[in-house]
Enzyme design. Sequence first.
Site, PDB file in Angstrom:
ATOM      1  N   ASP A 233       0.833  -1.207   0.000  1.00 47.50           N
ATOM      2  CA  ASP A 233       0.000   0.000   0.000  1.00 47.50           C
ATOM      3  C   ASP A 233       0.866   1.254   0.000  1.00 47.50           C
ATOM      4  OD1 ASP A 233      -2.102   1.741   0.158  1.00 47.50           O
ATOM      5  OD2 ASP A 233      -2.710   1.198   2.182  1.00 47.50           O
TER       6      ASP A 233
ATOM      7  N   ASP B 239      -2.027   5.632  -5.332  1.00 45.17           N
ATOM      8  CA  ASP B 239      -2.334   4.709  -4.242  1.00 45.17           C
ATOM      9  C   ASP B 239      -2.550   3.293  -4.751  1.00 45.17           C
ATOM     10  OD1 ASP B 239      -3.149   3.494  -1.909  1.00 45.17           O
ATOM     11  OD2 ASP B 239      -5.036   4.581  -1.744  1.00 45.17           O
TER      12      ASP B 239
END
Length: 451
Positions: free
Chosen positions: A98, A332
């Site tokens: 992430d 992201d």
Amino acid sequence: MGVLPVLSAILLASTTHAEFTFVRRTSLAPRSQDVALPAAEFTVPFTGKASVRKSKKGALAALRGGASNAVVVDGTDFDEEYITNVTVGGQHFALIVDTGSSDTWVPQIGFNCFDLDHNPVSPDTCAFGTPGFNIQASKTFKPFPNVSFNITYGDGEFLSGPVGFDTISVGGLSVTGQEFGVPTLAAWEGDTVNTGLIGLAFPELTSVYNTTDPTKASGANQLPYDPFFFTAVKEKKLKNSIFSVSLDRGTLEQQENDIFDANLGFLAFGGIVPVPVTDTSVTVPIEGYSATTGIPSSALGSTFFFYTVDVESFTFPGSNKLSTAQNNTILDTGTTLNFVPTDVAAAYNAAFKPPAVNDPDVGGFIVPCNATVPEFLVRIGGKEFSVDGRDQLLPIGTDANGVLTCITGTQDGGPAVADNIFILGDVFLHNVVATFNPIAEQVTLTQRQKY
């Protein structure tokens, strides 16, 4: 992605300081990349995309997720979560990768599982891929007393519990004494594949607090720490302070039917991932945030949280009729879709044939999966990056007539106000190699060759 509204995170961070602080540099103007990025020192494949966590999948349906040793990234949950193999204290886990958060955490064996309403449930309900991290089985684990790890995600998932230090390895890159969370309380709607997360964003976004009572965690007692990549740089494990990501798309059939897809890209440390690219490339500054306004800022003293870039425009049929620039957009890997300003999302989805419909039951724009997808270009640093139409269709099921229905890959992220964060998620990242240099506060984007 990030765990707090950015304004709250900024106000929280403004009262504390990380132990290891990199000097703020003046942001450079966007420039075309004219120096070849080095080959990766360590590379791991994304072992696949695992089934997206139930909460994130529900959130998707409801619209709210030289020699090189590269790690492969896999995919889980209908190609919604990119994971890779990580070793913690000699124990092996598949962790979500992430770039929109900073903490590394693995639940402690024997953890207590809860539903999103905070009711205790069976540990199987959390659906982790393993029973968790066994502190007693690690010869290198050291506890961090009198502090706590405490994080709540936007979908209601939360984790809380102790903090420790241990040796963590990813694709041959190993750091010692890495701080990480070993939560004993978890509300997690997992995929039976991942057992936690490795965050690659900035220290000020980490979630350790100088209290053992999670109800007392606040900006006043936050203890920012070095995430994995920052620790690797600090320990001088890399010649080049960059990491690079390429995320492969799964096929429509894989997305519809497979819980686990193997080998869907690479995560590389110290250089660029080993995938074919084009000559379209640009290096742009990462935007910090003002501690007083919560708005992106390149001023000295700005605080860094996410990999925020300045989007100059989105180009698609009809885009010349509205302003599409947006300078509060983050890259992201932990979010599946693109989230753009409301008017941009509406205009783009209207360009599908047939036009995408904003379905209140789904909570987003949907189309038949055989719809014609309009062109979508993202202009950053003076260069245009194209998004393949295959990335703009994500199957969510069949309608009453048995027609396979897709949610579109570019959705409504809310009004274009200064403190609203927008996202270029996996839909965009499937089409570029993103090379992050958080030390120099820059990101290089390189268009991938068609695949």
